[in-house]
Write a protein that holds these residues in place. Structure first.
Motif, PDB file in Angstrom:
ATOM      1  N   PHE A  71      14.127 -24.572  27.523  1.00 40.26           N
ATOM      2  CA  PHE A  71      14.036 -25.840  28.272  1.00 40.26           C
ATOM      3  C   PHE A  71      14.347 -24.826  29.795  1.00 40.26           C
ATOM      4  O   PHE A  71      13.518 -25.123  31.197  1.00 40.26           O
ATOM      5  N   GLY A  72      13.758 -23.738  29.914  1.00 45.17           N
ATOM      6  CA  GLY A  72      13.511 -22.881  30.858  1.00 45.17           C
ATOM      7  C   GLY A  72      11.507 -22.695  31.184  1.00 45.17           C
ATOM      8  O   GLY A  72      11.464 -23.116  31.801  1.00 45.17           O
ATOM      9  N   MET A 156       5.632 -40.025  30.798  1.00 44.47           N
ATOM     10  CA  MET A 156       6.962 -40.059  30.934  1.00 44.47           C
ATOM     11  C   MET A 156       8.380 -39.518  29.694  1.00 44.47           C
ATOM     12  O   MET A 156       9.378 -39.659  30.035  1.00 44.47           O
ATOM     13  N   ILE A 157       7.279 -40.223  28.651  1.00 45.83           N
ATOM     14  CA  ILE A 157       8.792 -40.414  27.328  1.00 45.83           C
ATOM     15  C   ILE A 157       9.492 -39.501  27.166  1.00 45.83           C
ATOM     16  O   ILE A 157      10.589 -38.745  27.226  1.00 45.83           O
ATOM     17  N   PRO A 158       8.141 -38.327  26.484  1.00 43.51           N
ATOM     18  CA  PRO A 158       8.588 -37.064  26.038  1.00 43.51           C
ATOM     19  C   PRO A 158       9.251 -36.878  27.094  1.00 43.51           C
ATOM     20  O   PRO A 158      10.506 -35.880  26.879  1.00 43.51           O
ATOM     21  N   ILE A 159       8.782 -36.556  28.572  1.00 43.07           N
ATOM     22  CA  ILE A 159       9.465 -35.795  29.315  1.00 43.07           C
ATOM     23  C   ILE A 159      10.976 -36.147  30.268  1.00 43.07           C
ATOM     24  O   ILE A 159      12.029 -35.388  29.942  1.00 43.07           O
ATOM     25  N   GLY A 161      12.347 -37.616  27.023  1.00 39.53           N
ATOM     26  CA  GLY A 161      13.297 -37.052  26.196  1.00 39.53           C
ATOM     27  C   GLY A 161      14.444 -35.910  26.307  1.00 39.53           C
ATOM     28  O   GLY A 161      14.836 -35.332  25.846  1.00 39.53           O
ATOM     29  N   LEU A 162      12.698 -34.967  27.029  1.00 40.18           N
ATOM     30  CA  LEU A 162      13.120 -33.593  27.128  1.00 40.18           C
ATOM     31  C   LEU A 162      14.569 -33.073  28.092  1.00 40.18           C
ATOM     32  O   LEU A 162      15.532 -32.634  28.064  1.00 40.18           O
ATOM     33  N   GLY A 163      14.368 -33.529  28.878  1.00 38.31           N
ATOM     34  CA  GLY A 163      15.798 -34.248  29.393  1.00 38.31           C
ATOM     35  C   GLY A 163      16.643 -34.542  29.263  1.00 38.31           C
ATOM     36  O   GLY A 163      18.080 -34.020  29.668  1.00 38.31           O
ATOM     37  N   ALA A 189      10.356 -33.062  21.488  1.00 40.65           N
ATOM     38  CA  ALA A 189       9.946 -34.196  22.950  1.00 40.65           C
ATOM     39  C   ALA A 189       8.457 -32.804  23.454  1.00 40.65           C
ATOM     40  O   ALA A 189       7.682 -33.443  23.354  1.00 40.65           O
ATOM     41  N   ILE A 190       8.536 -31.777  23.546  1.00 40.63           N
ATOM     42  CA  ILE A 190       7.556 -30.779  23.833  1.00 40.63           C
ATOM     43  C   ILE A 190       5.634 -30.587  22.489  1.00 40.63           C
ATOM     44  O   ILE A 190       5.035 -30.904  23.160  1.00 40.63           O
ATOM     45  N   LEU A 191       6.500 -31.892  21.446  1.00 37.97           N
ATOM     46  CA  LEU A 191       5.548 -31.487  19.925  1.00 37.97           C
ATOM     47  C   LEU A 191       4.585 -33.046  20.658  1.00 37.97           C
ATOM     48  O   LEU A 191       3.246 -32.458  20.354  1.00 37.97           O
TER      49      LEU A 191
END
Length: 401
Positions: A71-72, A156-159, A161-163, A189-191
């Motif tokens: 996340f960083g 936007m979906i994985p973004i 999801g990551l948030g 989410a990143i993958l």
């Protein structure tokens, strides 16, 4: 090729910004800071492994390490990439100047907050850190929707999801958990984002370059096969977040094979003479390698192999793809020729070496030298990137003769 309107608009917005060139494009502050933070975070982690208590945080050191790399570091690279790519997708003006400063300051505040330890309530730390990704998502969503670029709304979906996963991580830790499931969700989410973006840019960049070479096999464009493999992978990864069960092993093995076929369809073997392209194919290959490694660990109940799979994903796929994209984008958007150099080739190779050593250390924990070597290779990789690319990001775009 960028649309003529975008070239004009992008140039006008950059020239209209009278401040330091560092804030004339989103890739500049986020790529340089991501590389420096990659060095800083892993250096702290290495000192901690060597017995020095240097990580002052409310989290356990291993939790902080996982969080900050997902996340960083990774969120900074994602921000830099999206602020650079979205104007290409939409034809809209890029985000620069004071707006960019504010978003960058929010990311930086999150990194500082995560190191404040007991000096502030954890709720304050979590709030500051968790704010960045939703704000980034809102800005990017506004650009995509305003530009009516519906094709890329799925990014936007994985973004999102990551948030949400970062918020989940903080809630889990604050209520006595270890953040293990949120970390798996972060990887998921990143993958998925790598599968979506990699599935677009790798065959596209490869096709553009091969079109200028001798005739031969060309990459297969993104089609229903890519959609099916990506959706299947997303569903399997979501199951993995909540169910670490042996029955998922065969599923990940099948998906690993399908991703190998996907990669073969992109004609990567024809890029051997172009390191800048070749590394994109190589680092994407660590997604299927990670699936196959995870399948082995789950199927045969080998926890160490499952841990190794996380480092294949985290260092090989995520670390490799992000440094490769940062190199390519920095070259192109600072006005330099899209050609790698010995220093940059070594930087990208060191990420691969870091992954190999860390996987060795995960499977054979007694090999302390392997984990130390992995950290040093990672630090070297991003040190070389910052040394070579950093100065370009601090000065105006070069004028090509």
């Amino acid at each position: 090729m960028q649309p003529p309107l975008l070239k004009q608009h992008g140039g006008k917005r950059e020239r209209a910004w009278q401040g330091h060139p560092f804030f004339s494009g989103g890739f500049r502050p986020f790529f340089l800071s991501a590389s420096l933070f990659a060095i800083f975070a892993v250096t702290l982690w290495l000192f901690n492994l060597l017995g020095h208590d240097v990580i002052n945080t409310r989290l356990a050191p291993v939790e902080w390490h996982k969080h900050e790399m997902l996340f960083g570091y990774t969120s900074a690279v994602i921000a830099g990439f999206l602020f650079t790519a979205v104007p290409n997708w939409t034809g809209r003006l890029p985000v620069v100047g004071y707006r960019l400063m504010a978003i960058f300051a929010l990311w930086l505040a999150g990194r500082v907050a995560m190191l404040l330890g007991d000096t502030v309530p954890y709720a304050v730390t979590a709030t500051i850190d968790a704010a960045f990704l939703p704000v980034l998502g809102a800005v990017i969503a506004r650009e995509i929707i305003s530009g009516q670029n519906w094709r890329n709304v799925k990014v936007m979906i994985p973004i999102l999801g990551l948030g949400l996963t970062n918020i989940w991580f903080h809630i889990d830790v604050a209520t006595g958990g270890t953040g293990a499931a949120p970390v798996r969700m972060g990887f998921t989410a990143i993958l998925i984002l790598l599968m979506l973006i990699g599935g677009r840019i790798i065959p596209s960049f490869t096709r553009n370059w091969l079109a200028r070479q001798e005739p031969g096999r060309m990459p297969v464009p993104f089609n229903r096969y890519d959609v099916a493999v990506t959706v299947g992978s997303a569903l399997a990864l979501l199951l993995w977040v909540f169910l670490e069960q042996p029955f998922l092993g065969p599923l990940f093995a099948v998906l690993g094979g399908l991703h190998i076929v996907r990669l073969w369809r992109w004609a990567g073997l024809r890029t051997l003479s172009n390191p800048l392209l070749l590394v994109l194919h190589i680092f994407y290959a660590f997604i299927p390698v990670g699936f196959l490694t995870l399948a082995t660990g789950m199927w045969f109940d080998l926890p160490r192999v499952s841990v190794a799979a996380l480092h294949v994903f985290g260092i090989g796929a995520v670390g490799g793809m992000t440094i490769a994209v940062m190199v390519r984008a920095s070259l192109g958007h600072t006005g330099r020729t899209l050609a790698s150099s010995g220093v940059l080739n070594l930087a990208m190779a060191m990420v691969g070496i870091s992954m190999a050593l860390r996987v060795t250390g995960a499977i054979w924990p007694d090999y302390d030298w392997a984990i130390t070597g992995s950290a040093l290779a990672w630090i070297t990789a991003f040190g070389l990137f910052a040394f070579k690319v950093g100065p370009w990001l601090l000065v105006p775009r070069a004028k090509r003769s």
